[in-house]
Design a protein around this motif. Structure first.
Motif, PDB file in Angstrom:
ATOM      1  N   PRO A   6      -5.889   0.346  19.160  1.00  0.00           N
ATOM      2  CA  PRO A   6      -5.472   0.284  20.560  1.00  0.00           C
ATOM      3  C   PRO A   6      -6.526   0.920  21.471  1.00  0.00           C
ATOM      4  O   PRO A   6      -7.196   1.888  21.100  1.00  0.00           O
ATOM      5  N   VAL A   7      -6.651   0.376  22.663  1.00  0.00           N
ATOM      6  CA  VAL A   7      -7.584   0.898  23.658  1.00  0.00           C
ATOM      7  C   VAL A   7      -6.792   1.428  24.848  1.00  0.00           C
ATOM      8  O   VAL A   7      -6.006   0.698  25.451  1.00  0.00           O
ATOM      9  N   GLY A  16     -10.562   5.191  25.978  1.00  0.00           N
ATOM     10  CA  GLY A  16     -10.397   5.736  24.643  1.00  0.00           C
ATOM     11  C   GLY A  16      -9.944   4.676  23.655  1.00  0.00           C
ATOM     12  O   GLY A  16      -9.102   3.839  23.978  1.00  0.00           O
ATOM     13  N   ARG A  17     -10.490   4.722  22.455  1.00  0.00           N
ATOM     14  CA  ARG A  17     -10.080   3.810  21.385  1.00  0.00           C
ATOM     15  C   ARG A  17      -9.418   4.624  20.280  1.00  0.00           C
ATOM     16  O   ARG A  17      -9.941   5.672  19.877  1.00  0.00           O
ATOM     17  N   TYR A  18      -8.284   4.153  19.814  1.00  0.00           N
ATOM     18  CA  TYR A  18      -7.534   4.851  18.770  1.00  0.00           C
ATOM     19  C   TYR A  18      -7.679   4.079  17.464  1.00  0.00           C
ATOM     20  O   TYR A  18      -7.286   2.904  17.368  1.00  0.00           O
ATOM     21  N   VAL A  19      -8.230   4.728  16.452  1.00  0.00           N
ATOM     22  CA  VAL A  19      -8.422   4.104  15.146  1.00  0.00           C
ATOM     23  C   VAL A  19      -7.234   4.489  14.272  1.00  0.00           C
ATOM     24  O   VAL A  19      -7.037   5.657  13.939  1.00  0.00           O
ATOM     25  N   VAL A  20      -6.429   3.512  13.920  1.00  0.00           N
ATOM     26  CA  VAL A  20      -5.143   3.759  13.269  1.00  0.00           C
ATOM     27  C   VAL A  20      -5.286   3.956  11.769  1.00  0.00           C
ATOM     28  O   VAL A  20      -4.677   4.874  11.198  1.00  0.00           O
ATOM     29  N   ARG A  21      -6.062   3.113  11.133  1.00  0.00           N
ATOM     30  CA  ARG A  21      -6.195   3.175   9.667  1.00  0.00           C
ATOM     31  C   ARG A  21      -7.676   3.260   9.290  1.00  0.00           C
ATOM     32  O   ARG A  21      -8.265   2.300   8.801  1.00  0.00           O
ATOM     33  N   PRO A  22      -8.293   4.427   9.493  1.00  0.00           N
ATOM     34  CA  PRO A  22      -9.719   4.551   9.175  1.00  0.00           C
ATOM     35  C   PRO A  22      -9.964   4.489   7.672  1.00  0.00           C
ATOM     36  O   PRO A  22      -9.158   4.963   6.874  1.00  0.00           O
ATOM     37  N   GLU A  23     -11.070   3.901   7.304  1.00  0.00           N
ATOM     38  CA  GLU A  23     -11.480   3.862   5.902  1.00  0.00           C
ATOM     39  C   GLU A  23     -12.416   5.043   5.654  1.00  0.00           C
ATOM     40  O   GLU A  23     -13.599   4.989   5.966  1.00  0.00           O
ATOM     41  N   LEU A  24     -11.857   6.101   5.108  1.00  0.00           N
ATOM     42  CA  LEU A  24     -12.604   7.346   4.924  1.00  0.00           C
ATOM     43  C   LEU A  24     -12.399   7.870   3.506  1.00  0.00           C
ATOM     44  O   LEU A  24     -11.335   7.672   2.916  1.00  0.00           O
ATOM     45  N   PRO A  30      -8.313  11.605   5.444  1.00  0.00           N
ATOM     46  CA  PRO A  30      -8.167  10.434   6.328  1.00  0.00           C
ATOM     47  C   PRO A  30      -6.987  10.573   7.287  1.00  0.00           C
ATOM     48  O   PRO A  30      -5.883  10.971   6.884  1.00  0.00           O
ATOM     49  N   ARG A  31      -7.239  10.250   8.546  1.00  0.00           N
ATOM     50  CA  ARG A  31      -6.211  10.386   9.579  1.00  0.00           C
ATOM     51  C   ARG A  31      -6.602   9.564  10.795  1.00  0.00           C
ATOM     52  O   ARG A  31      -7.798   9.363  11.060  1.00  0.00           O
ATOM     53  N   PRO A  32      -5.623   9.092  11.561  1.00  0.00           N
ATOM     54  CA  PRO A  32      -5.936   8.394  12.806  1.00  0.00           C
ATOM     55  C   PRO A  32      -6.623   9.328  13.797  1.00  0.00           C
ATOM     56  O   PRO A  32      -6.389  10.538  13.786  1.00  0.00           O
ATOM     57  N   TYR A  33      -7.465   8.747  14.651  1.00  0.00           N
ATOM     58  CA  TYR A  33      -8.189   9.557  15.628  1.00  0.00           C
ATOM     59  C   TYR A  33      -8.549   8.713  16.849  1.00  0.00           C
ATOM     60  O   TYR A  33      -8.566   7.475  16.797  1.00  0.00           O
TER      61      TYR A  33
END
Length: 280
Positions: A6-7, A16-24, A30-33
């Motif tokens: 989401p932006v 701001g851009r929200y990364v929901v399912r980061p590949e870390l 790993p957590r949204p940011y």
């Protein structure tokens, strides 16, 4: 608006851009940011996975010790051993959005470690304009113990490392050639502000200023974790002097509003924008 990234927008401008399912990897917890977060003029004010701290992920919620599980990332501070690599990292897993639009969202998350869910989180994020020069990011998180037994939240400080009581809301700002100025309504400098309580804390660079304000009574009781010289970052301290107990079914709630402004603000300007953002 994509539900995966989401932006946030203010007056039609992306901020701001929200990364929901980061590949870390697991060691980064790993957590949204939120990243990148920008001023209205488009200047980035967050950093992702910098060389000095690969586990710093823009803006989010992270706790280094949830009943021994690391939801912050990186090494774990162990009493009488110091920072230690442990296989104890948890992950925050997105469950669903209860609300999602360009002005913000309400999200449900599960905090999972060693195959078990420890905490359930509701995270509310909203973006609001504050005139032509600034906007505010309003972030509330509630952590509920779903284990059926007692939990407690800790920090490196409660585990024996003085001055390292980070855990909760955290904003990793962009590192620049010159460290940002740090100030509150009545104090100045990292050494004076770090670890203290204040209605608001500002980081001011030549091109941007961030002003962090605790909104609820519980949030204002938490000391601020502040870094400027080594790297720029501001966060809350859920467990400063002692561990924070969370009984079965109990919930910890905190709310931080951050003013994001173009240019360098002084004390009077910072205070005025905080009043506009939080109503006090």
């Amino acid at each position: 608006m994509s539900p995966n990234t989401p932006v946030l927008r203010v007056g039609g401008r992306p901020v701001g851009r929200y990364v929901v399912r980061p590949e870390l990897p697991a060691r980064l917890a790993p957590r949204p940011y939120l990243h990148p977060v920008t001023t209205l003029a488009g200047t980035a004010v967050t950093e992702l996975g910098p060389a000095d701290h690969a586990h710093h992920l823009g803006v989010g919620v992270a706790v280094p010790d949830v009943e021994g599980h690391n939801f912050w990332g990186g090494r774990t501070f162990v009493r009488d051993r110091g920072p230690t690599e442990l296989d104890n990292h948890g992950a925050q897993r997105h469950t669903a959005f209860q609300l999602l639009d360009p002005a913000g969202f309400v999200e449900e998350l599960r905090w999972v470690a060693a195959g078990s869910e420890l905490l359930r989180e509701r995270r509310t994020v909203a973006a609001t304009g504050l005139g032509h020069r600034a906007w505010a990011l309003d972030l509330t998180f509630s952590l509920t113990n779903v284990t059926g037994g007692p939990l407690s939240l800790g920090s490196p400080a409660t585990n024996g490392r003085p001055g390292a009581a980070y855990g909760g809301f955290f904003w990793r700002a962009r590192k620049e050639p010159r460290a940002p100025e740090v100030f509150t309504a009545d104090r100045a400098g990292e050494a004076e502000v770090h670890g203290g309580r204040a209605d608001w804390v500002a980081l001011a660079s030549d091109t941007w200023t961030l002003v962090f304000a605790g909104v609820t009574e519980a949030t204002r009781r938490d000391p601020w974790f502040v870094r400027a010289a080594g790297y720029p970052g501001v966060g809350s301290s859920l467990a400063a002097a002692e561990r924070l107990p969370v009984p079965p079914g109990g919930t910890v709630v905190r709310r931080v509003v951050t003013v994001v402004a173009d240019g360098r603000l002084g004390r009077a300007e910072a205070a005025a924008l905080v009043r506009g953002a939080v109503g006090r």
